[in-house]
Design an enzyme around this catalytic site. Structure first.
Site, PDB file in Angstrom:
ATOM      1  N   SER A 199      46.896  35.695  63.956  1.00  0.00           N
ATOM      2  CA  SER A 199      47.188  34.043  63.668  1.00  0.00           C
ATOM      3  C   SER A 199      46.484  33.604  63.052  1.00  0.00           C
ATOM      4  O   SER A 199      46.684  32.125  62.350  1.00  0.00           O
ATOM      5  CB  SER A 199      46.663  34.468  65.179  1.00  0.00           C
ATOM      6  N   GLY A 200      45.205  33.896  61.700  1.00  0.00           N
ATOM      7  CA  GLY A 200      45.064  33.667  61.137  1.00  0.00           C
ATOM      8  C   GLY A 200      43.829  32.360  62.067  1.00  0.00           C
ATOM      9  O   GLY A 200      43.546  30.638  61.043  1.00  0.00           O
ATOM     10  N   PRO A 226      33.994  21.323  65.353  1.00  0.00           N
ATOM     11  CA  PRO A 226      35.026  21.235  64.381  1.00  0.00           C
ATOM     12  C   PRO A 226      35.665  21.772  65.948  1.00  0.00           C
ATOM     13  O   PRO A 226      37.164  21.365  65.831  1.00  0.00           O
ATOM     14  CB  PRO A 226      34.939  22.161  64.224  1.00  0.00           C
ATOM     15  N   ASN A 227      35.017  22.049  67.119  1.00  0.00           N
ATOM     16  CA  ASN A 227      36.118  21.918  68.247  1.00  0.00           C
ATOM     17  C   ASN A 227      37.513  20.976  68.806  1.00  0.00           C
ATOM     18  O   ASN A 227      38.352  20.720  69.089  1.00  0.00           O
ATOM     19  CB  ASN A 227      36.063  23.065  69.296  1.00  0.00           C
ATOM     20  N   SER A 272      45.145  24.587  68.238  1.00  0.00           N
ATOM     21  CA  SER A 272      45.175  26.137  69.115  1.00  0.00           C
ATOM     22  C   SER A 272      46.088  26.366  67.270  1.00  0.00           C
ATOM     23  O   SER A 272      46.301  26.094  66.733  1.00  0.00           O
ATOM     24  CB  SER A 272      46.471  26.746  69.603  1.00  0.00           C
ATOM     25  N   SER A 273      45.153  27.605  66.778  1.00  0.00           N
ATOM     26  CA  SER A 273      45.436  28.919  66.265  1.00  0.00           C
ATOM     27  C   SER A 273      46.608  28.504  66.423  1.00  0.00           C
ATOM     28  O   SER A 273      47.732  28.619  65.001  1.00  0.00           O
ATOM     29  CB  SER A 273      44.444  29.722  65.847  1.00  0.00           C
ATOM     30  N   HIS A 278      80.772  47.884  33.533  1.00  0.00           N
ATOM     31  CA  HIS A 278      80.612  49.574  33.321  1.00  0.00           C
ATOM     32  C   HIS A 278      79.463  49.895  32.066  1.00  0.00           C
ATOM     33  O   HIS A 278      79.438  51.702  31.694  1.00  0.00           O
ATOM     34  CB  HIS A 278      81.833  50.800  34.246  1.00  0.00           C
ATOM     35  N   SER A 313      53.302  45.685  19.001  1.00  0.00           N
ATOM     36  CA  SER A 313      53.011  46.730  18.581  1.00  0.00           C
ATOM     37  C   SER A 313      51.266  46.900  17.740  1.00  0.00           C
ATOM     38  O   SER A 313      51.987  46.448  17.096  1.00  0.00           O
ATOM     39  CB  SER A 313      53.845  48.237  18.161  1.00  0.00           C
ATOM     40  N   LYS A 320      56.939  45.089  14.543  1.00  0.00           N
ATOM     41  CA  LYS A 320      57.874  45.631  15.182  1.00  0.00           C
ATOM     42  C   LYS A 320      57.953  44.294  16.686  1.00  0.00           C
ATOM     43  O   LYS A 320      56.232  43.145  16.296  1.00  0.00           O
ATOM     44  CB  LYS A 320      57.561  46.912  16.209  1.00  0.00           C
TER      45      LYS A 320
END
Length: 494
Positions: A128-129, A160-161, A169-170, A218, A348, A354
């Protein structure tokens, strides 16, 4: 002796990516720490970092892949946009303006990238990160506290919350940030890059419109067309590709914010979802809106699967275009040699002189990576269980990587290859005049079966088509010259 050296080398290789995890130039012995707390207890966090206990715990629990596997920067910046928008709306619902404005200022520093070193977590974490979401909350909280003159880790006056994560929510913030990051990258990086390449191919199509060459189907000779017509096909592929990508944006504009845990909007106020979407639209200048169904927005990420499906189609187009160009430029003496590609570097270390089609090779490797990313995103997108998809980080990692790779490769391919392509008209004419498929022009005049006999006879005997047709007595020299004209074979007749 060799075994000892090998053992020492392997030991060094194993440990070489560990030191950056300290994210400080100070040695471990001299580094200062502060105490941070989460619901599991105290942890020591580097004193010069804004993250907190949950981020530090994630560093310990998910030491997977090293610094190269960190969450993509566009996602972190998108989280800054979201947190600024949420603070703006939450202030209308009672969040202390002093706290809200400090959150906005800290979020601005996340948006502008100045705090990117404070986001150390890797993609390989909870599906969910949540750890990265808390990394964002902790960094913004501590930076806001610092702006207000407080003490880092105190969670006061900005929690923080309770404050940074208010009404969130996450499960709704992470998908919201995913959509914001994807849309910003598509608008700001992908579409401009693809448009630049498309326009360069279109210019080449116009430049080459008079050059008649043999077509190939082709991998065999076919009827003529102009080199300009061939390049017009490439141009149209990218025109469609751009349109396909743009067509996915309508679903990406829908934001999950406001669904909270399972889509019901628990712990939010009515109107919060729409107001946050409006604020995000205002900050970014892009038409984001609240998702009409939050249950779908949390449990499924079909919009991301669809968006990467469009990228996968673009990768298929670019693979074909780059391969065609390098095959047409093969040689210089023993290949098709119809195109001369820019010579950018020696090719090369053993073959002097080349030069290789390096831009084509880089582009095709990018396309291979994008196709692989599409498989990962398809698997991840199909594995949402019940109310939540828990493969979110790997989906956004691969989507952002694909956008960046296609964008950068398109600019590089344009600048270092396409604009410098030249047509080798002498070689093109020589190859076309040797083709037996010009016989197709005789079908309306002598019929398919006789025309086929002319082609087979010329091929078997090593003669020209004209010589074979004349020896079979099917037409005169004048009729052949009148009917077999490559310039008359490149379009439908009136």
């Amino acid at each position: 002796m060799l075994r000892a050296s090998a053992t020492r080398f392997l030991s060094q290789a194993k440990n070489m990516n560990n030191s950056p995890r300290l994210f400080s130039s100070a040695s471990a012995a001299l580094q200062k720490f502060r105490a941070e707390r989460d619901t599991f207890g105290d942890l020591q966090v580097p004193a010069d970092r804004y993250w907190g206990a949950q981020t530090q715990r994630s560093l310990q629990n998910f030491d997977i892949g090293g610094p190269t596997e960190r969450m993509p920067e566009p996602l972190i910046r998108a989280f800054g946009v979201l947190k600024k928008a949420a603070a703006t709306v939450n202030m209308t619902y009672g969040l202390d303006p002093k706290v809200g404005e400090a959150i906005q200022k800290a979020a601005d520093e996340v948006i502008d990238g100045s705090l990117i070193d404070h986001f150390p977590l890797v993609v390989w974490q909870t599906g969910s990160g949540t750890q990265t979401k808390m990394n964002v909350n902790e960094v913004i909280s501590n930076r806001a506290i610092e702006l207000l003159g407080g003490e880092l880790g105190s969670k006061a006056p900005v929690h923080p919350n309770d404050h940074v994560n208010m009404s969130q929510s996450s499960n709704d913030t992470f998908p919201t940030a995913m959509h914001v990051a994807a849309v910003v990258e598509i608008h700001g990086r992908l579409i401009p890059a693809l448009t630049t390449l498309r326009d360069a191919l279109q210019a080449k199509s116009a430049e080459f419109e008079h050059i008649i060459k043999i077509g190939r189907t082709h991998l065999q000779d076919a009827t003529p067309l102009t080199l300009g017509q061939e390049f017009s096909g490439y141009t149209q592929q990218l025109t469609y590709g751009i349109a396909r990508v743009q067509g996915t944006l309508e679903r990406l504009y829908n934001l999950a914010q406001g669904g909270t845990a399972v889509g019901t909007g628990l712990n939010t106020r009515k109107g919060f979802d729409a107001k946050v979407a409006e604020a995000i639209a205002s900050i970014t200048g892009l038409p984001f809106k609240t998702a009409p169904n939050k249950f779908e927005a949390l449990a499924a990420h079909d919009a991301l699967v669809e968006a990467h499906g469009a990228l996968n189609t673009v990768a298929c187009s670019l693979m074909k275009i780059a391969n065609d160009i390098r095959y047409l430029g093969s040689g210089p003496r023993c290949g098709l040699g119809e195109l001369s590609l820019p010579e950018n570097e020696p090719g090369s270390s053993i073959m002097p002189g080349k030069v290789n089609p390096t831009q084509c090779e880089a582009m095709t490797m990018v396309c291979a990576q994008v196709m692989g990313n599409n498989t990962a995103i398809s698997v991840a997108g199909s594995n949402g269980q019940f109310e939540l998809n828990v493969f979110k980080p790997v989906m956004i990692k691969n989507l952002i990587q694909s956008i960046r790779l296609i964008s950068d490769a398109s600019i590089s391919f344009t600048k270092n290859c396409v604009v410098g392509i030249e047509a080798n008209e002498k070689k093109i004419s020589s190859i076309m005049n040797e083709s037996l498929m010009l016989v197709t022009a005789l079908n309306p005049h002598i019929g398919y079966d006789k025309a086929a006999k002319c082609a087979k006879k010329a091929h078997k005997e090593g003669t020209t088509l004209k010589e074979a047709a004349l020896s079979l007595g099917y037409l005169t020299s004048e009729e052949f010259d009148q009917w077999v004209r490559p310039e008359d074979m490149i379009s439908a007749k009136d």
